[in-house]
Design a protein around this motif. Structure first.
Motif, mmCIF file in Angstrom:
data_model
loop_
_atom_site.group_PDB
_atom_site.id
_atom_site.type_symbol
_atom_site.label_atom_id
_atom_site.label_comp_id
_atom_site.label_asym_id
_atom_site.label_seq_id
_atom_site.Cartn_x
_atom_site.Cartn_y
_atom_site.Cartn_z
ATOM 1 N N ALA A 83 -23.445 20.798 3.008
ATOM 2 C CA ALA A 83 -23.936 21.932 2.235
ATOM 3 C C ALA A 83 -23.431 21.914 0.818
ATOM 4 C CB ALA A 83 -23.504 23.237 2.906
ATOM 5 N N ASP A 368 -18.411 15.735 8.391
ATOM 6 C CA ASP A 368 -19.051 17.024 8.657
ATOM 7 C C ASP A 368 -18.045 17.918 9.363
ATOM 8 O OD1 ASP A 368 -20.644 19.142 9.253
ATOM 9 O OD2 ASP A 368 -21.876 18.107 10.737
ATOM 10 N N GLY A 371 -18.279 23.564 9.906
ATOM 11 C CA GLY A 371 -18.120 24.957 9.539
ATOM 12 C C GLY A 371 -19.407 25.530 8.991
ATOM 13 N N PRO A 372 -19.469 26.845 8.824
ATOM 14 C CA PRO A 372 -20.689 27.462 8.299
ATOM 15 C C PRO A 372 -20.907 27.115 6.834
ATOM 16 C CG PRO A 372 -18.932 29.092 8.484
ATOM 17 C CD PRO A 372 -18.424 27.833 9.124
ATOM 18 N N ASP A 373 -22.133 26.778 6.484
ATOM 19 C CA ASP A 373 -22.514 26.532 5.088
ATOM 20 C C ASP A 373 -21.599 25.536 4.390
ATOM 21 O OD1 ASP A 373 -24.742 28.352 5.033
ATOM 22 O OD2 ASP A 373 -23.297 29.991 4.994
ATOM 23 N N GLN A 375 -18.479 24.549 5.067
ATOM 24 C CA GLN A 375 -17.027 24.719 5.096
ATOM 25 C C GLN A 375 -16.379 23.601 5.913
ATOM 26 O OE1 GLN A 375 -15.612 28.387 6.805
ATOM 27 N NE2 GLN A 375 -13.581 28.189 5.865
ATOM 28 N N ASP A 377 -16.441 20.433 5.086
ATOM 29 C CA ASP A 377 -17.062 19.142 4.790
ATOM 30 C C ASP A 377 -16.270 18.392 3.723
ATOM 31 O OD1 ASP A 377 -18.971 19.938 6.546
ATOM 32 O OD2 ASP A 377 -20.635 19.965 5.111
ATOM 33 N N PRO A 423 -17.319 28.752 3.011
ATOM 34 C CA PRO A 423 -18.781 28.699 3.105
ATOM 35 C C PRO A 423 -19.427 28.788 1.720
ATOM 36 C CG PRO A 423 -17.904 30.152 4.794
ATOM 37 C CD PRO A 423 -16.752 29.789 3.903
ATOM 38 N N LYS A 424 -20.271 27.803 1.399
ATOM 39 C CA LYS A 424 -21.040 27.727 0.158
ATOM 40 C C LYS A 424 -20.189 27.412 -1.074
ATOM 41 C CE LYS A 424 -24.725 30.789 1.780
ATOM 42 N NZ LYS A 424 -25.593 31.943 1.467
ATOM 43 N N SER A 463 -27.609 29.534 -2.419
ATOM 44 C CA SER A 463 -28.582 29.321 -1.354
ATOM 45 C C SER A 463 -28.992 27.864 -1.397
ATOM 46 C CB SER A 463 -29.812 30.229 -1.545
ATOM 47 O OG SER A 463 -30.583 29.783 -2.652
#
Length: 506
Positions: A83, A368, A371-373, A375, A377, A423-424, A463
């Motif tokens: 992500a 990988d 984690g979400p979005d 996290q 990585d 995340p993100k 996004s």
């Protein structure tokens, strides 16, 4: 018998009004005819898609078969996308994003627009962004532009202190038919100039793991060369690529052949025959200087040849590793070296011509973190480039050096890592250097120092379609013998993606 008669009477009663209406209302009859035609047309389309889906499913059941495209196979090691590059999802510059057909890609090209702008500031009045691409190397590659000035003029926009718009990239990609994919990429600069970045077609179903690409495209030499600017993990390009290959890297017109043999370990082999019109590596001067300095005319292409190999061992579900080895040879390279003598105003010019070789090594590792979005990585990549130009002096005011040989060797590398700490959100660190070897040998000997910098950035991927990035760099650039520029540079970049787009390759 009575039941049959009763059923017939009821059916007649129900159908009679409809028949009467149809006979008396031609509009309804016309609508029924249109509906029937539309139904037949869509049934044919659905049958066609079902046949292609069946072919795709058969291909997926045998992943070692040659029906994989090279980029689909190159994506194999990373089973889950990172992500950290959410907006970098334009169709791959080497043909990704053409796998399964959808109603959008089957009947219309996928279209996307990438908007790339920034705020920039450095401590030397905005000159730093250009200076990092003009670090000293003895080959004098920046002395003269290529003869075709318009071909490489836009340079992905100019950067000065304040607000800048680098470019708007417009991408078109589609599966043409069962035999070919095609794509075109246009760059629109802040001045409104439109430049063709890439326009190519490639085969889909050649036997024995073979694939052919033809047109104008970014070479598969190295790792980062085939990526467009919005795909980079940092705002700007590394020192080695900028100074040895130019702002566009190896980008040319020609043909590429790749082979994906059915081996236990993913292995991609490829060769390219390209015209040879380059910014720095294998450049030629204009017609007037060629005649004035006895350098000879620009030869017919192809003049640039490349070969590359990429190997990716299987490390399991969450890990991906790829090794790459690349070589490029340009059969014609010309340079003009200007100099003055102490106490004189007259500028002397030496004309040199010969050939050029380029070697490249690259290693890319991805993890990988699940984690979400993005996290957790991790992405690490490094490349080493070494350019060797074997040139003879064709003309000079100093007759004693005419016919002598000069071998110019300059190398460089970069190493960078990106980590998804939330995340993100990602943080990136890069070190790049030009001139670990920076010397002249042959009939003349000289050695120069190196240029390097450290870069740190923070990226927020709001996004899949928008991204903000803050970047700071500490630069130490050799601009002349025993003369350096040390300065800080800051970027604040935005990237916005509009439209339909596929995933990038590994």
């Amino acid at each position: 018998m009575q039941k049959t008669a009763l059923a017939a009477a009821i059916a007649s009663a129900l159908l009679a009004p409809a028949t009467s209406i149809a006979a008396t209302d031609p509009e309804i009859a016309e609508l029924k005819a249109m509906l029937s035609a539309m139904k037949q047309d869509y049934e044919q389309r659905i049958q066609s898609l079902e046949r292609r889906l069946a072919e795709a499913e058969r291909t997926a059941s045998a992943p070692q078969e040659s029906t994989w495209t090279a980029d689909e196979a190159a994506s194999k090691p990373m089973t889950a996308p990172s992500a950290s590059q959410p907006v970098a999802s334009t169709p791959s510059t080497t043909g990704g994003g053409f796998g399964a057909l959808t109603s959008g890609s089957a009947f219309n090209p996928q279209i996307s627009v990438i908007l790339d702008g920034n705020y920039y500031h450095d401590g030397i009045d905005g000159a730093g962004a250009a200076l990092v691409g003009e670090a000293l190397q003895p080959s004098g590659g920046h002395a003269h532009a290529h003869g075709d000035e318009t071909e490489h003029a836009h340079g992905h926009g100019t950067t000065e202190n304040g607000f800048n718009f680098r470019e708007a990239e417009i991408a078109f990609s589609a599966t043409v038919d069962p035999y070919f994919d095609a794509a075109a990429y246009l760059a629109v600069t802040d001045d409104g100039d439109v430049h063709l970045e890439e326009a190519w077609m490639q085969t889909r179903n050649l036997p024995q793991g073979l694939r052919v690409k033809a047109g104008k495209f970014l070479s598969d030499f190295g790792y980062i060369n085939k990526q467009h600017p919005h795909q980079w993990d940092f705002v700007d390009q590394n020192l080695a690529y900028l100074n040895l290959l130019g702002d566009h890297g190896l980008q040319d017109t020609g043909i590429q052949l790749t082979w994906l043999p059915p081996l236990p370990v993913y292995t991609l082999l490829g060769v390219e025959a390209l015209q040879g019109d380059q910014e720095l590596f294998g450049t030629t001067v204009d017609d007037a200087e060629q005649a004035e300095l006895s350098l000879g005319d620009t030869r017919d292409g192809p003049r640039l040849w490349t070969a590359f190999a990429k190997v990716a061992p299987d490390l399991g579900q969450n890990h991906a590793l790829q090794f790459g080895l690349s070589y490029a040879h340009n059969s014609q390279h010309q340079e003009v070296h200007s100099h003055t003598h102490e106490g004189e105003d007259e500028v002397h010019e030496n004309g040199l011509a010969g050939d050029a070789d380029l070697w490249g090594l690259d290693v890319v590792y991805k993890y990988d973190g699940a984690g979400p979005d993005g996290q957790g990585d991790v992405k690490f990549q490094t490349e080493y480039l070494r350019a060797i130009k074997d040139l003879d002096v064709h003309s000079s005011p100093h007759e004693e050096i005419v016919g002598s040989n000069r071998t110019f060797t300059t190398d460089g590398l970069y190493a960078q890592a990106v980590y998804g700490f939330a995340p993100k959100w990602t943080v990136g660190l890069r070190y790049d250097v030009l001139g670990l070897t920076n010397e002249v040998s042959g009939d003349g000997d000289a050695s120069y120092g190196s240029s390097d910098r450290w870069t740190l950035n923070l990226t927020w991927s709001l996004s899949e379609f928008s991204q903000l990035r803050a970047q700071y760099a500490r630069n130490d650039i050799l601009v002349a013998e025993n003369e350096r520029e040390r300065f800080d540079a800051f970027y604040l970049q935005f990237l916005v993606s509009l439209g339909s787009h596929g995933a990038h390759s590994f």
